[in-house]
Design a protein around this motif. Structure first.
Motif, PDB file in Angstrom:
ATOM      1  N   THR A  13       0.131 -21.082 -11.165  1.00 17.74           N
ATOM      2  CA  THR A  13       0.899 -21.526 -12.328  1.00 17.74           C
ATOM      3  C   THR A  13       0.380 -20.847 -13.597  1.00 17.74           C
ATOM      4  O   THR A  13       1.151 -20.349 -14.415  1.00 17.74           O
ATOM      5  CB  THR A  13       0.783 -23.051 -12.475  1.00 17.74           C
ATOM      6  N   SER A  29      -0.172 -22.067  -0.622  1.00 17.09           N
ATOM      7  CA  SER A  29       0.664 -23.254  -0.817  1.00 17.09           C
ATOM      8  C   SER A  29       1.948 -22.922  -1.565  1.00 17.09           C
ATOM      9  O   SER A  29       2.411 -23.679  -2.388  1.00 17.09           O
ATOM     10  CB  SER A  29      -0.106 -24.379  -1.520  1.00 17.09           C
ATOM     11  N   SER A  76      -2.410 -34.254  -8.301  1.00 17.25           N
ATOM     12  CA  SER A  76      -1.254 -33.574  -7.712  1.00 17.25           C
ATOM     13  C   SER A  76      -0.208 -34.572  -7.228  1.00 17.25           C
ATOM     14  O   SER A  76       0.978 -34.252  -7.190  1.00 17.25           O
ATOM     15  CB  SER A  76      -1.700 -32.663  -6.562  1.00 17.25           C
ATOM     16  N   LYS A 125       7.825 -33.014  -7.382  1.00 22.89           N
ATOM     17  CA  LYS A 125       7.830 -32.240  -6.155  1.00 22.89           C
ATOM     18  C   LYS A 125       8.025 -30.753  -6.487  1.00 22.89           C
ATOM     19  O   LYS A 125       8.865 -30.371  -7.291  1.00 22.89           O
ATOM     20  CB  LYS A 125       8.980 -32.714  -5.276  1.00 22.89           C
ATOM     21  N   TYR A 135       2.960 -27.492  -8.985  1.00 23.35           N
ATOM     22  CA  TYR A 135       1.518 -27.539  -8.744  1.00 23.35           C
ATOM     23  C   TYR A 135       0.818 -27.174 -10.043  1.00 23.35           C
ATOM     24  O   TYR A 135       1.382 -26.530 -10.918  1.00 23.35           O
ATOM     25  CB  TYR A 135       1.095 -26.547  -7.663  1.00 23.35           C
ATOM     26  N   LEU A 136      -0.398 -27.566 -10.127  1.00 27.07           N
ATOM     27  CA  LEU A 136      -1.217 -27.064 -11.239  1.00 27.07           C
ATOM     28  C   LEU A 136      -2.277 -26.173 -10.604  1.00 27.07           C
ATOM     29  O   LEU A 136      -3.334 -26.633 -10.226  1.00 27.07           O
ATOM     30  CB  LEU A 136      -1.880 -28.233 -11.967  1.00 27.07           C
ATOM     31  N   SER A 137      -1.942 -24.942 -10.447  1.00 27.14           N
ATOM     32  CA  SER A 137      -2.874 -24.080  -9.730  1.00 27.14           C
ATOM     33  C   SER A 137      -3.082 -22.794 -10.516  1.00 27.14           C
ATOM     34  O   SER A 137      -2.478 -22.580 -11.566  1.00 27.14           O
ATOM     35  CB  SER A 137      -2.333 -23.759  -8.344  1.00 27.14           C
ATOM     36  N   GLY A 149      -4.648 -29.083  -9.537  1.00 24.88           N
ATOM     37  CA  GLY A 149      -4.056 -30.403  -9.429  1.00 24.88           C
ATOM     38  C   GLY A 149      -4.774 -31.239  -8.374  1.00 24.88           C
ATOM     39  O   GLY A 149      -5.188 -32.367  -8.610  1.00 24.88           O
ATOM     40  N   ARG A 150      -4.965 -30.638  -7.204  1.00 26.18           N
ATOM     41  CA  ARG A 150      -5.636 -31.355  -6.126  1.00 26.18           C
ATOM     42  C   ARG A 150      -7.091 -31.617  -6.503  1.00 26.18           C
ATOM     43  O   ARG A 150      -7.663 -32.663  -6.240  1.00 26.18           O
ATOM     44  CB  ARG A 150      -5.559 -30.531  -4.855  1.00 26.18           C
ATOM     45  N   TRP A 151      -7.654 -30.624  -7.168  1.00 29.64           N
ATOM     46  CA  TRP A 151      -9.046 -30.701  -7.590  1.00 29.64           C
ATOM     47  C   TRP A 151      -9.268 -31.888  -8.533  1.00 29.64           C
ATOM     48  O   TRP A 151     -10.218 -32.652  -8.400  1.00 29.64           O
ATOM     49  CB  TRP A 151      -9.376 -29.385  -8.277  1.00 29.64           C
ATOM     50  N   LEU A 155       2.407 -35.232  -9.867  1.00 29.33           N
ATOM     51  CA  LEU A 155       3.267 -34.137 -10.315  1.00 29.33           C
ATOM     52  C   LEU A 155       4.577 -34.190  -9.569  1.00 29.33           C
ATOM     53  O   LEU A 155       4.624 -34.639  -8.420  1.00 29.33           O
ATOM     54  CB  LEU A 155       2.583 -32.792 -10.060  1.00 29.33           C
ATOM     55  N   ASP A 200      -6.101 -24.741  -6.413  1.00 23.96           N
ATOM     56  CA  ASP A 200      -5.167 -25.784  -6.839  1.00 23.96           C
ATOM     57  C   ASP A 200      -5.918 -26.784  -7.713  1.00 23.96           C
ATOM     58  O   ASP A 200      -6.616 -27.664  -7.227  1.00 23.96           O
ATOM     59  CB  ASP A 200      -4.561 -26.483  -5.611  1.00 23.96           C
TER      60      ASP A 200
END
Lengths: 111, 987
Positions: free
Chosen positions: B924, B742, B911, B916, B919-921, B905-907, B914, B903
């Protein structure tokens, strides 16, 4: 054409680096080393398979530049910086121990 | 599987003795240690015995583990007759010697002798491994193992100069032979296409026909001859008698010196049966036999006498292998066993005598039989066997040797000489055996000594092999032993060999010759009082020692020459390397000069810009040569590097252009920091030398640089103009960067995700560089007399001045104060957005480091340290590397692959909230980790390179200025500078 000019520039940088490294002044030798690593990084970059119109970003359209040598060069830049700083530290150690920054006066290294 | 058990048993013994030596158990009495460790070789002996029925039935047992399967190399152990015979001798005598050694050392008060058992058991393991080895590599490893461990044993009394020299000599000779052997074995392996003995031996015909055959034989024979102390390399063996007697008994009678014999016998089916083999082994072996027997007869030291008679017998064994007749292999195995039995017994007896009387000198001994009857009986038996008298086993050994040498297959021209040598040597050895008994134990004591009988286990150790010599001789036909010897002989010969152990075979030539030898020997013995001094005078004490010393001196001379050539001038070394490079590329590489046809000069704007930048970077680099002031040269270097960043932008490669810019600036800053730390006088002197170079020197350097440049040009241009124009890998990265990681930034995806492990190693290396600098400079400053860990000097004046005592305007100081938070914001944005846009953790780290660097420059070292107390480089590095590893492990936990993308964030379902591109992955987190590590290392570099020495912090002028300011009341100082200055001077 560009290849020829790039090769000329790289070899010129290399020659200058070598000449600097052959100076007696250790600071100059260090500068020579830095020029050498610049020349090599430039070569790595130029060795990419093709040149692009846009940067290597997935969201950009068009012919992207070759990402692989860029990743290699990125690593090389950082590592050569670390090595260069280490060389400088050694230079300083020599200056403290031998009271000189002239490489010809540093002969105790062979013992 | 089972073949490995004896070796394991021995290795366990070694392990046990090491454990004993490392624990308080080493203070146990030596006999207890001996009894504790002896079960290991005894177990090996028992294991071999248990395996023997299979071997005697004609089987060859093999045990194999894959070592380098891709090269077809295995570590192999095999057990056939020859290995079994040697293995039994090694482990059996090994167990006896271990017990014996305990009692031998028991009288030695003070130091613990646990060390001896460590060396002994290690040697035992190596020796057993050597005879069990099933391929040449395994054999060689164990071969060298015996050389090394015997070095330790010979030099056991390391406080004794002579012992150290003897140990070195033994290692020098056997180690040198080992190198030849390695070459020979590798050749053998290459020629036969296999490392295993089974396959090598099957290729005998091809090997012998190959033109390299003489080379192989020469190299292997060199290894074997040096190891088995053959003339003229025999002289290390008597010197090696400086080892403690149990070690001598073991190494230099029964085991190590027979390694060469073993090797030649092992390879005989492949390498033997040629004229070269016959003459080489016969001449060397028989010469050694005669020389050893002759010198041995002149010795007064019991151990030296035994050593030379060992040399003599080893020569006989080597000569037997060279004969390649059936009777010769019988003679080989019989003599080998007989010699191991009687010689180990005699050595151990010598140890007892030495232990009880304090001397081994035949001229001082005598009359011992009364005081030590058992020892005398053992010595008598063993000496009878050594003399080759019936009904002992040694008799059969001598008979078979004579039978071999008078065999009709020996060329008639050589036959007479060979026979004469064996008879004469036999007479001399008989006389030596007589000397031991007559001068050592019988007659009147020549000196008062209070000898008494040794403890029972001590004389029992030699009694067992000595009795063995008798029992084997007396028994009508010991079936088991005969079969064992026959199997061993067959293995050495390659064909079936029958062995009968009957002593009486009727009146024949060998018996007559034997009688002649006995008569001659007895006459020598009878007239020994007159003959031995005469012999000693007649031939003097000629030795090979001077030659050996001359060789060593020659090597030392070469070393001296090396120090002349290596004069320590670094520039010369560099020049030699460059010239070699040029010669190699031009002379050997034969690079085609690329066609230099100039294509059309179609210059668009991009190409023109590129051209300008290329010219700029080259020109700036050239300027760094010409500019006289170092500071300007550094600035020119920075300009050159920044032009390269511009070239990178044109690629277009924004990520690396960014990194190049920040790294180039950091490089310049670090260089300036170092420059300020070098004393001005040094810099001035070095600069003077640099710019007042002789014209010749300048020309030489310029030529070197031009030559290198030309070579590099040819290489680079070749590479660039012939490089493939499509990439194999890049399409993969381009297609998968977004779906898999991503990330839009493909370079970033490669760094962080695809090649994440490389990057982890890279930041580890970078932080290692930082820490190495820290260590180096701490060490250097200690050498220079600076105190460690002293608080940075705090002077009022420095508050106003930055690096190099340059006082800067308040404007700059305010700017610097704003700069640091600004760089941090920049860094954070790089970390957060790095996955989608140019920039990454490296850039972030270096940018923040540059913010810190601006503080060092503007506020100076002390002030920066005082203000930035929260900036702990080591903590940053630790936390950074920690996050990187933990981050990778979290990914491994979630995805099952180390450093794979997750990821969070998605978890977590955030996300969407956040911005554009953020990401919080794991990526990062990884960028953050890289940033922290790089920042930590860079700060470490700045901190250690920027730390002024006390001597630099104040000049006399400064002190005067401080004093003036104080007097005028403009400044108040936090502490008394005068006292500190005093302290500095004292240091």
């Amino acid at each position: 054409m560009m290849d020829l000019l790039t090769a000329l520039a790289i070899s010129a940088l290399f020659g200058v680096g070598v000449f600097q490294m052959l100076r007696r002044n250790l600071i100059r030798s260090a500068i020579g080393l830095a020029i050498l690593s610049n020349a090599i990084n430039l070569f790595l970059l130029a060795a990419g398979a093709y040149r692009g119109e846009v940067a290597a970003y997935a969201n950009l359209a068009g012919q992207r530049s070759d990402a692989l040598p860029q990743a290699l060069v990125l690593t090389a830049i950082v590592i050569s910086m670390g090595g260069f700083a280490l060389i400088l530290a050694m230079l300083y150690v020599l200056s403290v121990r031998y009271k000189t920054s002239d490489s010809d006066e540093v002969k105790g290294l062979r013992h | 599987m089972t073949v490995v058990i004896p070796l394991l048993a021995c290795a366990l013994g070694a392990l046990l003795s090491i454990l004993l030596a490392l624990t308080p158990a080493r203070r146990l009495p030596a006999p207890a240690l001996g009894w504790l460790i002896a079960p290991a070789p005894a177990l090996a002996f028992a294991a071999l015995l248990a395996l023997s029925p299979q071997v005697l039935a004609g089987e060859t047992l093999t045990w194999r583990i894959a070592w380098m399967p891709t090269l077809g190399l295995n570590a192999t152990l095999t057990l056939d007759g020859l290995s079994l015979l040697f293995g039994l001798l090694v482990s059996g005598i090994g167990a006896l010697v271990t017990i014996y050694a305990g009692y031998y050392f028991s009288g030695h008060e003070g130091s613990s002798e646990a060390r001896f058992f460590v060396f002994l058991t290690l040697f035992m393991t190596a020796m057993l491994g050597l005879v069990l080895a099933g391929d040449v590599i395994t054999l060689f490893v164990f071969w060298e193992g015996t050389s090394l461990t015997s070095f330790l044993l010979v030099g056991y009394k390391f406080k004794d100069e002579a012992a150290r020299q003897a140990a070195f000599r033994a290692l020098f000779i056997t180690g040198g032979g080992g190198i030849a052997l390695l070459a020979g074995l590798v050749l053998l392996m290459v020629l036969s296409g296999s490392a295993e003995f089974g396959a090598i031996l099957a290729q005998g015909t091809q090997l012998r026909a190959h033109w390299l055959y003489p080379v192989v034989v020469g190299l292997i024979a060199l290894g074997a001859f040096t190891k088995s102390a053959q003339f003229p390399a025999h002289f290390w063996l008597p010197g090696a008698m400086s080892a403690p007697t149990p070690a001598s008994a073991y190494l230099h009678s029964a085991t190590m010196v027979k390694a060469g014999v073993y090797l030649l016998a092992r390879l005989n089916p492949a390498l033997g049966y040629t004229d070269l083999w016959f003459w080489l082994l016969s001449v060397v072996g028989l010469t050694t036999m005669l020389v050893g027997a002759y010198i041995g007869f002149k010795q007064n030291d019991l151990k030296a006498l035994l050593a030379y008679s060992t040399v003599s017998q080893l020569g006989a064994l080597i000569a037997m292998i060279g004969q390649d007749t059936e009777i010769a292999f019988k003679a080989l195995t019989v003599s080998l066993t007989a010699h191991a039995l009687y010689k180990s017994a005699l050595f151990l007896v010598t140890g007892i005598v030495d232990h009880e009387t304090g001397t081994r000198d035949l001229q001082q001994l005598g009359g011992l039989w009364r005081a030590m009857p058992f020892t005398f009986a053992v010595a008598g038996l063993a000496a009878l066997s050594m003399a080759g008298l019936p009904p002992l086993f040694g008799f059969l050994a001598k008979e078979t040797q004579l039978a071999t040498i008078t065999h009709p297959s020996v060329p008639p021209a050589a036959s007479a000489i060979f026979t004469a040598i064996v008879v004469v040597a036999g007479a001399l050895v008989l006389a030596q055996a007589g000397l031991i008994v007559l001068d050592g134990f019988l007659g009147a004591p020549r000196r008062k000594h209070h000898a008494h009988e040794a403890p029972t286990p001590m004389w029992m150790a030699p009694a067992l092999p000595a009795l063995g010599s008798l029992v084997i001789g007396l028994l009508p036909e010991p079936e088991w032993l005969a079969t064992l010897l026959a199997r061993a002989a067959s293995a050495a010969s390659g064909a079936k060999v029958k062995v009968s152990l009957a002593l009486w075979t009727g009146i024949n030539i060998p018996l007559v010759l034997s009688a002649v030898a006995v008569l001659a020997g007895s006459t020598l013995l009878w007239t020994r009082q007159r003959v031995r001094p005469q012999l000693a005078q007649a031939t003097g004490n000629w030795q090979l020692e001077p030659i050996y010393r001359a060789v060593l001196r020659g090597i030392d001379g070469l070393a001296w020459l090396t120090t002349r050539v290596q004069n320590g001038q670094l520039r010369l070394y560099l020049a030699v390397m460059l010239v070699s490079l040029i010669v190699m590329v031009v002379g050997v590489g034969r690079l085609p000069l690329p066609a230099l046809a100039l294509p059309s000069l179609a210059l668009n704007a991009g190409a023109l810009l590129r051209l300008v930048l290329l010219a700029l970077t080259t020109g700036a680099a050239l300027a760094s040569v010409l500019l006289r002031r170092d500071l300007f040269a550094i600035l020119a270097l920075a300009a050159s590097g920044l032009s390269i960043a511009g070239l990178m932008l044109l690629e277009p490669a924004p990520d690396i252009a960014l990194v190049q810019v920040v790294v180039e600036v950091l490089t310049a800053v670090v260089l300036v920091l170092v420059l300020t730390r070098l004393p001005a006088s040094q810099r001035a002197r070095a600069a003077e030398f640099t710019f007042r170079q002789s014209r010749f020197g300048l020309l030489r350097d310029a030529l070197l640089a031009l030559g290198t440049s030309a070579v590099v040009f040819v290489l680079v241009f070749n590479a660039l103009s012939t490089r493939p124009r499509t990439s194999q890998l890049t399409p993969f990265f381009e297609q998968n960067a977004k779906p898999l990681t991503s990330a839009n930034d493909i370079v970033g995806a490669i760094i962080i995700d695809f090649r994440g492990l490389d990057t982890l190693i890279e930041i580890a290396v970078f932080s290692a560089a930082g820490m190495a600098i820290y260590v180096l400079l701490r060490y250097a400053s200690r050498k220079a007399g600076d105190r460690e860990d002293e608080p940075a000097p705090r002077y009022a004046l420095q508050r106003l001045c930055g690096v190099g005592d340059m006082c800067l305007s308040p404007m700059l100081r305010v700017l610097a104060r704003f700069m640091l938070p600004l760089t941090m914001v920049l860094g954070v944005s790089h970390i957060l957005l790095g996955h989608d846009q140019p920039g990454d953790g490296f850039t972030a780290g270096v940018i923040i480091a540059l913010g810190v660097a601006s503080w060092y420059v503007v506020y100076g070292y002390a002030e920066t340290k005082r203000r930035l107390t929260w900036l702990k480089a080591s903590v940053l590095i630790g936390v950074g590397l920690g996050i990187a590893v933990i981050n990778g492990m979290i990914a491994a936990w979630v995805n099952g692959a180390f450093l794979s993308p997750v990821d969070f964030g998605r978890w977590l379902g955030i996300s969407a909230f956040l911005p554009k591109g953020v990401y919080l992955s794991t990526a990062t987190l990884y960028e953050l980790a890289i940033c922290l590590t790089v920042l930590g290392s860079a700060v470490l570099m700045l901190d250690t390179l920027g730390r002024p020495r006390d001597a630099d912090t104040e000049t006399e002028a400064q002190l005067a200025a401080i004093a003036q300011l104080r007097a005028s009341g403009a400044v108040t100082l936090p502490e008394e500078p005068q006292a500190q200055q005093q302290g500095n001077k004292e240091r």
